[in-house]
Structure formats: C-alpha cells, structure tokens
Design a protein around this motif. Sequence first.
Motif, mmCIF file in Angstrom:
data_model
loop_
_atom_site.group_PDB
_atom_site.id
_atom_site.type_symbol
_atom_site.label_atom_id
_atom_site.label_comp_id
_atom_site.label_asym_id
_atom_site.label_seq_id
_atom_site.Cartn_x
_atom_site.Cartn_y
_atom_site.Cartn_z
ATOM 1 N N UNK A 27 56.889 30.872 15.339
ATOM 2 C CA UNK A 27 57.392 30.832 16.699
ATOM 3 C C UNK A 27 57.223 29.490 17.400
ATOM 4 N N UNK A 28 56.746 29.573 18.647
ATOM 5 C CA UNK A 28 56.615 28.391 19.489
ATOM 6 C C UNK A 28 55.629 27.383 18.898
ATOM 7 N N UNK A 29 54.549 27.859 18.268
ATOM 8 C CA UNK A 29 53.567 26.946 17.672
ATOM 9 C C UNK A 29 54.208 26.127 16.554
ATOM 10 N N UNK A 30 55.038 26.758 15.742
ATOM 11 C CA UNK A 30 55.731 26.044 14.666
ATOM 12 C C UNK A 30 56.743 25.065 15.240
ATOM 13 N N UNK A 31 57.462 25.500 16.269
ATOM 14 C CA UNK A 31 58.458 24.619 16.886
ATOM 15 C C UNK A 31 57.792 23.396 17.508
ATOM 16 N N UNK A 32 56.679 23.600 18.186
ATOM 17 C CA UNK A 32 55.966 22.473 18.793
ATOM 18 C C UNK A 32 55.422 21.531 17.729
ATOM 19 N N UNK A 33 54.904 22.079 16.646
ATOM 20 C CA UNK A 33 54.395 21.228 15.570
ATOM 21 C C UNK A 33 55.525 20.342 15.042
ATOM 22 N N UNK A 34 56.700 20.926 14.880
ATOM 23 C CA UNK A 34 57.846 20.170 14.405
ATOM 24 C C UNK A 34 58.267 19.069 15.368
ATOM 25 N N UNK A 35 58.143 19.319 16.655
ATOM 26 C CA UNK A 35 58.511 18.327 17.669
ATOM 27 C C UNK A 35 57.577 17.116 17.599
ATOM 28 N N UNK A 36 56.306 17.347 17.280
ATOM 29 C CA UNK A 36 55.347 16.240 17.247
ATOM 30 C C UNK A 36 55.673 15.237 16.149
ATOM 31 N N UNK A 37 56.114 15.720 15.002
ATOM 32 C CA UNK A 37 56.498 14.834 13.912
ATOM 33 C C UNK A 37 55.380 13.925 13.427
ATOM 34 N N UNK A 38 54.166 14.438 13.356
ATOM 35 C CA UNK A 38 53.036 13.628 12.913
ATOM 36 C C UNK A 38 53.100 13.390 11.407
ATOM 37 N N UNK A 39 52.932 12.149 11.011
ATOM 38 C CA UNK A 39 52.871 11.811 9.593
ATOM 39 C C UNK A 39 51.507 12.251 9.051
ATOM 40 N N UNK A 40 51.378 12.481 7.748
ATOM 41 C CA UNK A 40 50.084 12.850 7.180
ATOM 42 C C UNK A 40 49.006 11.827 7.565
ATOM 43 N N UNK A 41 47.890 12.347 8.064
ATOM 44 C CA UNK A 41 46.779 11.502 8.481
ATOM 45 C C UNK A 41 46.868 11.044 9.929
ATOM 46 N N UNK A 42 47.996 11.256 10.575
ATOM 47 C CA UNK A 42 48.193 10.826 11.958
ATOM 48 C C UNK A 42 47.647 11.869 12.933
ATOM 49 N N UNK A 43 47.264 11.422 14.130
ATOM 50 C CA UNK A 43 46.710 12.318 15.144
ATOM 51 C C UNK A 43 47.276 11.959 16.510
ATOM 52 N N UNK A 44 47.205 12.928 17.421
ATOM 53 C CA UNK A 44 47.657 12.734 18.794
ATOM 54 C C UNK A 44 46.724 13.552 19.697
ATOM 55 N N UNK A 45 46.449 13.051 20.885
ATOM 56 C CA UNK A 45 45.601 13.773 21.832
ATOM 57 C C UNK A 45 46.327 15.029 22.300
ATOM 58 N N UNK A 46 45.560 16.074 22.579
ATOM 59 C CA UNK A 46 46.156 17.329 23.044
ATOM 60 C C UNK A 46 47.001 17.126 24.289
ATOM 61 N N UNK A 47 46.551 16.290 25.217
ATOM 62 C CA UNK A 47 47.324 16.057 26.441
ATOM 63 C C UNK A 47 48.686 15.437 26.128
ATOM 64 N N UNK A 48 48.701 14.505 25.183
ATOM 65 C CA UNK A 48 49.967 13.885 24.792
ATOM 66 C C UNK A 48 50.850 14.891 24.052
ATOM 67 N N UNK A 49 50.235 15.719 23.222
ATOM 68 C CA UNK A 49 50.986 16.757 22.512
ATOM 69 C C UNK A 49 51.592 17.738 23.515
ATOM 70 N N UNK A 50 50.826 18.078 24.539
ATOM 71 C CA UNK A 50 51.327 19.001 25.563
ATOM 72 C C UNK A 50 52.519 18.392 26.285
ATOM 73 N N UNK A 51 52.416 17.132 26.661
ATOM 74 C CA UNK A 51 53.515 16.467 27.367
ATOM 75 C C UNK A 51 54.782 16.446 26.511
ATOM 76 N N UNK A 52 54.620 16.212 25.226
ATOM 77 C CA UNK A 52 55.773 16.168 24.319
ATOM 78 C C UNK A 52 56.353 17.556 24.111
ATOM 79 N N UNK A 53 55.490 18.497 23.838
ATOM 80 C CA UNK A 53 55.947 19.829 23.458
ATOM 81 C C UNK A 53 56.533 20.615 24.633
ATOM 82 N N UNK A 54 55.873 20.562 25.778
ATOM 83 C CA UNK A 54 56.325 21.394 26.904
ATOM 84 C C UNK A 54 57.612 20.879 27.544
ATOM 85 N N UNK A 55 58.039 19.675 27.183
ATOM 86 C CA UNK A 55 59.324 19.171 27.672
ATOM 87 C C UNK A 55 60.394 19.249 26.586
#
Length: 95
Positions: A27-55
């Motif tokens: 569902x939404x968790x999978x869709x948001x993960x796909x939106x982030x597009x993180x490469x293997x080994x890459x990381x993003x802060x939760x706040x930045x992930x929220x800004x990307x995903x919720x828009x």
Amino acid sequence: PVEAPPRAAEPAPAPKPLAHPAERLKGRAAACWGVLGLAPGEAIALDDAKATCTTSPAFADVAPGRVANRWGDVVGAWRTAGLVDDTGMVRNPAT
C-alpha cells in the motif's frame, strides 16, 4: 517381477536470494518507499522523507487532517521492515 533401479535423487533447488526488506511493504508504505528512490546504502532523514512522500501521489487521496496519521502508519511499516534505524534515518540496506 523385476524391480526398477532406484531413481536418482533430484538436485536440491537453489536457495532463494534474500529478499529486500522493502519487498514486504504494501500500500502507501510501498508507494512512499518507491517515491524516495534511495540507492543501496543511501539514507535520508525521516523529516525529508516525510516532505517528499506526503507531497507525492502516494498521499493524493489523504485528507489534510489525516496526513499525520497516515504518515505514522508508513513509518511504522518501514520500522517493522527494518528500513528506519535508531537515529531516525530511512536507510536502503546495501545488501
């Protein structure tokens, strides 16, 4: 009666490669993960992930007053899958 020779044992199936933790998301968790597009080994802060995903389109159907609840559900699913570390970073495992 003549007995048939014993059958040769079939080779064991090759072990399945370990699945990526995100493959269990739905569902939404999978869709948001796909939106982030993180490469293997890459990381993003939760706040930045929220800004990307919720828009993103993953949240297009969520009423503005419900975004916090739905985002909490996404983070919970990511934590369960082991994609959020203790420092609050969303990480794509390198392996």
